[in-house]
Design an enzyme around this catalytic site. Structure first.
Site: not given
Ligand SMILES: Cc1ncc(COP(=O)(O)O)c(C=O)c1O
Length: 239
Positions: A29, A57, A87
């Protein structure tokens, strides 16, 4: 990869573990680089490890939208694929895909699954529609990549350090923490909302403003953003 190989060997040979899992992001990310999944799969095969890809991502972005695993054609080799619906899908929630026995196991052992409220019908409908759109056409996906390439090229030409991103994630690396935060604030005052990311999220001295162009950005918007980057960058002596 050499370090991963070494650690996998060490863990396997220690005889301490029943199961060993390699967990990686598909797309990282903060820098926008892509995990070396083919090499990771080779190591997993050599030491009989479970593979788990967090594709928060990557989904919607790589593999014509299907994600990093598909991008490399490794659907048969990765045990778990987890992603978010917040996302590229633009709603909320997440998913895990994998082999049936692992999914069955998660259904009875995964605490976040067992003890969380399920998504609302409206969220599910919005997610389903977004996935339908992704499957019907690559138009939005293609436009996002075009916009990413355009923004990257523009920032690079202005003299900004955008690192080694391989995806539309576009970091603009400033370095020092205070200067990064000041840069983000000045961009915001001029009309660009791009958040600063500093230590401990990224290593000390690599503070950056992270940009994520989407399919909804127009060329005019990106040009305006680039003009603001130029102005603020020059004012602050960064370029
Ligand atoms: C690599 C990664 N995994 C999981 C998530 C979690 O996603 P969410 O915020 O939709 O739970 C994120 C970011 O928010 C992330 O950058």
């Amino acid at each position: 990869m050499a370090d991963l190989h070494e650690k996998a060997k060490e863990a396997k040979e220690s005889g301490q573990y029943n199961k060993i899992m390699i967990i990686t992001d598909g797309v990282f990310s903060m820098d926008g680089d892509i995990a070396k999944l083919p090499e990771i799969v080779e190591i997993a095969k050599e030491f009989d490890l479970i593979t788990y890809v967090d594709d928060a991502h990557g989904s919607g972005v790589l593999g014509k939208g299907a994600g990093t695993v598909k991008h490399f054609g490794l659907q048969k080799d990765i045990d778990f694929q987890m992603g978010t619906l917040s996302k590229a899908i633009g709603v909320v929630g997440g998913y895990v895909a994998g082999k049936q026995n692992l999914i069955d196991w998660l259904k009875v052992r995964s605490r976040p699954f067992l003890f969380s409220t399920s998504l609302s019908p409206a969220d599910v409908t919005a997610c389903t529609k977004a996935i339908d759109l992704l499957m019907e056409s690559t138009e939005l996906h293609d436009r996002m990549w075009e916009n990413g390439d355009y923004l990257k090229k523009g920032l690079k030409e202005l003299g900004f350090d955008i690192g080694n991103s391989e995806t539309p994630i576009t970091p603009c690396i400033i370095g020092e923490e205070k200067a990064t935060q000041e840069f983000s604030k000045r961009l915001f005052d001029e009309g660009v909302y791009a958040k600063s990311i500093v230590f401990p999220t990224v290593p000390k001295g690599t503070g950056r403003v992270r940009n994520m162009p989407t399919a909804a950005h127009t060329k005019d918007m990106l040009d305006e953003a680039l003009a603001i980057y130029k102005k603020v960058g020059k004012d602050m002596g960064l370029i």
